[in-house]
Scaffold this active site. Structure first.
Site, mmCIF file in Angstrom:
data_model
loop_
_atom_site.group_PDB
_atom_site.id
_atom_site.type_symbol
_atom_site.label_atom_id
_atom_site.label_comp_id
_atom_site.label_asym_id
_atom_site.label_seq_id
_atom_site.Cartn_x
_atom_site.Cartn_y
_atom_site.Cartn_z
ATOM 1 N N ASN A 215 1.016 -1.179 0.076
ATOM 2 C CA ASN A 215 0.338 0.258 0.318
ATOM 3 C C ASN A 215 0.586 1.323 -0.150
ATOM 4 O OD1 ASN A 215 -1.549 2.013 0.825
ATOM 5 N ND2 ASN A 215 -3.197 1.088 1.544
ATOM 6 N N HIS B 214 1.432 6.096 1.584
ATOM 7 C CA HIS B 214 1.860 7.491 2.663
ATOM 8 C C HIS B 214 3.244 7.597 1.944
ATOM 9 C CE1 HIS B 214 -1.601 6.906 5.436
ATOM 10 N NE2 HIS B 214 -1.437 5.477 5.209
ATOM 11 N N HIS C 22 -5.621 3.592 -1.746
ATOM 12 C CA HIS C 22 -6.920 4.089 -0.685
ATOM 13 C C HIS C 22 -7.227 5.394 -1.394
ATOM 14 C CE1 HIS C 22 -9.801 4.214 3.126
ATOM 15 N NE2 HIS C 22 -10.435 4.429 1.825
ATOM 16 N N ARG D 295 -9.410 7.818 -0.860
ATOM 17 C CA ARG D 295 -10.191 8.565 -0.620
ATOM 18 C C ARG D 295 -10.901 9.983 -0.805
ATOM 19 N NH1 ARG D 295 -10.338 7.995 5.927
ATOM 20 N NH2 ARG D 295 -8.459 6.521 6.259
ATOM 21 N N ARG E 143 -6.911 12.903 0.635
ATOM 22 C CA ARG E 143 -6.356 13.594 1.520
ATOM 23 C C ARG E 143 -4.579 12.425 1.638
ATOM 24 N NH1 ARG E 143 -7.517 9.728 7.507
ATOM 25 N NH2 ARG E 143 -9.121 11.100 7.043
ATOM 26 N N GLU F 63 -8.644 0.323 -2.534
ATOM 27 C CA GLU F 63 -9.635 0.516 -1.801
ATOM 28 C C GLU F 63 -10.567 2.110 -1.619
ATOM 29 O OE1 GLU F 63 -6.939 -1.481 1.776
ATOM 30 O OE2 GLU F 63 -6.381 1.039 1.440
ATOM 31 N N THR G 214 -6.815 7.282 10.475
ATOM 32 C CA THR G 214 -7.123 5.628 9.465
ATOM 33 C C THR G 214 -8.061 5.127 9.992
ATOM 34 O OG1 THR G 214 -5.616 3.811 9.116
ATOM 35 C CG2 THR G 214 -5.982 4.202 11.512
ATOM 36 N N THR G 215 -8.104 4.194 9.206
ATOM 37 C CA THR G 215 -9.789 3.251 9.385
ATOM 38 C C THR G 215 -9.849 2.440 10.526
ATOM 39 O OG1 THR G 215 -9.206 3.088 6.572
ATOM 40 C CG2 THR G 215 -10.942 1.001 7.478
ATOM 41 N N GLU H 34 -10.793 -9.284 3.319
ATOM 42 C CA GLU H 34 -9.952 -8.729 3.888
ATOM 43 C C GLU H 34 -10.268 -8.925 4.998
ATOM 44 O OE1 GLU H 34 -7.296 -5.901 1.501
ATOM 45 O OE2 GLU H 34 -6.583 -4.837 3.668
ATOM 46 N N HIS I 269 -3.832 -4.229 7.725
ATOM 47 C CA HIS I 269 -3.450 -2.731 8.050
ATOM 48 C C HIS I 269 -3.833 -3.094 9.643
ATOM 49 C CE1 HIS I 269 -5.842 1.107 9.379
ATOM 50 N NE2 HIS I 269 -5.488 1.495 10.534
HETATM 51 C C1 LIG Z 1 -8.458 0.469 5.007
HETATM 52 C C2 LIG Z 1 -7.178 0.272 4.931
HETATM 53 O O1 LIG Z 1 -6.981 0.040 5.901
HETATM 54 C C3 LIG Z 1 -6.118 1.369 4.585
HETATM 55 O O2 LIG Z 1 -6.699 1.786 3.043
HETATM 56 C C4 LIG Z 1 -4.769 2.035 5.392
HETATM 57 O O3 LIG Z 1 -6.557 3.034 5.609
HETATM 58 C C5 LIG Z 1 -4.348 2.795 4.885
HETATM 59 O O4 LIG Z 1 -5.233 4.260 4.238
HETATM 60 P P1 LIG Z 1 -5.049 5.541 5.382
HETATM 61 O O5 LIG Z 1 -4.216 5.534 6.532
HETATM 62 O O6 LIG Z 1 -5.575 6.887 4.711
HETATM 63 O O7 LIG Z 1 -6.645 4.556 6.882
HETATM 64 N N1 LIG Z 2 -5.778 -2.557 3.396
HETATM 65 C C1 LIG Z 2 -5.116 -2.291 4.552
HETATM 66 C C2 LIG Z 2 -3.861 -1.724 4.044
HETATM 67 O O1 LIG Z 2 -4.079 -1.698 2.764
HETATM 68 C C3 LIG Z 2 -2.735 -1.427 4.412
HETATM 69 O O2 LIG Z 2 -2.979 -0.884 5.355
HETATM 70 P P1 LIG Z 2 -1.679 0.196 6.568
HETATM 71 O O3 LIG Z 2 -0.754 -0.977 6.729
HETATM 72 O O4 LIG Z 2 -0.938 1.044 6.146
HETATM 73 O O5 LIG Z 2 -1.824 -0.106 8.316
#
Ligand SMILES: CC(=O)[C@@H](O)[C@H](O)COP(=O)(O)O
Ligand SMILES: NCC(=O)COP(=O)(O)O
Length: 240
Positions: free
Chosen positions: A7, A10, A43, A45, A49, A70, A100-101, A151, A191
């Site tokens: 992912n 960030h 993701h 959003r 952001r 996502e 965060t989620t 997931e 996550h």
């Molecule tokens: C759904 C999820 O777990 C990820 O998308 C995580 O939320 C990363 O994005 P955020 O840090 O914006 O929540």
């Molecule tokens: N769905 C979880 C994800 O994509 C990554 O979450 P994180 O490792 O950034 O907390």
């Protein structure tokens, strides 16, 4: 062992801190794939952001593994997904004010809406994964709406403060995985997973993919810092 979806949200968070063009998540995806990522997760959003629509469109062209988008189950996001056609969509809950989620989707409480969204996406050949807690009734509801994947939300496991509660959360995840697989669902998880807590989740039987972001981007910032400073010193000396 499960595959790794990296992912890169960030990377975009750092870019958006200055609303500039660096670091570009598109470049980050290339590097993640060179490092062995089996998939790229972003993701998009509703508040934009971090990841922007432009990123998803370019990633669709450049990602060589698979692209997991996502998103919230809104009409606007469904239209974007149908247009961009990621390799799969993970539906996630969203609250504007959250850092965060915070939890899994409530499929039970919005069965008709989820049915409609899953059907729209899967009819367009975009498999859908539902980001849920490892909860009996949410898993049953995910089967009802005919999602291909779930997931499992690993946030509570990741935040456990001691070994006993971590083990309890791991058992809940393993039980949820077992129930889901027995019901014909395929399972991913993610996550809050880190270099220190990932292995027990990776060992859950039937786990297909782990989506991991924050810890990888955090580590990249630190392990890359020495080189980045050295290169700036060279730039100051006119050497690059
Ligand atoms: C759904 C999820 O777990 C990820 O998308 C995580 O939320 C990363 O994005 P955020 O840090 O914006 O929540
Ligand atoms: N769905 C979880 C994800 O994509 C990554 O979450 P994180 O490792 O950034 O907390």
């Amino acid at each position: 062992m499960p595959t790794l979806g990296v992912n890169i949200d960030h990377i975009a968070t750092i870019r958006q801190a200055r609303r500039t063009v660096e670091p570009d998540p598109v470049a980050a995806a290339v590097l993640a794939e060179l490092g062995g990522a089996d998939g790229i997760t972003v993701h998009l959003r509703e508040d934009r952001r971090h990841i922007q629509e432009r990123d998803v469109r370019l990633l669709r062209e450049t990602v060589r593994t698979h692209l997991n988008l996502e998103m919230a189950a809104t009409d606007q996001m469904v239209a974007i997904a149908l247009d961009i056609k990621p390799d799969y969509v993970t539906l996630v809950p969203e609250k504007r004010e959250e850092v965060t989620t915070e939890g899994g989707l409530d499929i039970v409480g919005q069965l008709d809406r989820m049915n409609e969204v899953v059907d729209k996406l899967q009819s367009a050949d975009i498999p859908v994964s539902l980001f849920i807690d490892a909860d009996n009734s949410q898993i049953e509801a995910s089967v009802k709406v005919k999602a291909k994947f779930i997931e499992l939300h690993t946030g509570r496991y990741a935040e456990a403060h001691n070994e006993a509660s971590r083990q309890k959360e791991l058992d809940i995840l393993a039980q949820g995985a077992k129930q889901a697989i027995a019901s014909g669902l395929r399972i991913n998880a993610g996550h809050g997973l880190t270099y220190w807590n990932v292995y027990p989740v990776a060992c859950i039987p039937g786990m297909e993919e782990l989506n991991i972001g924050h810890t990888i981007v955090s580590r990249a910032a630190l392990v890359g810092l020495e080189r980045a400073v050295r290169e700036m010193k060279q730039a100051i000396r006119g050497e690059v």
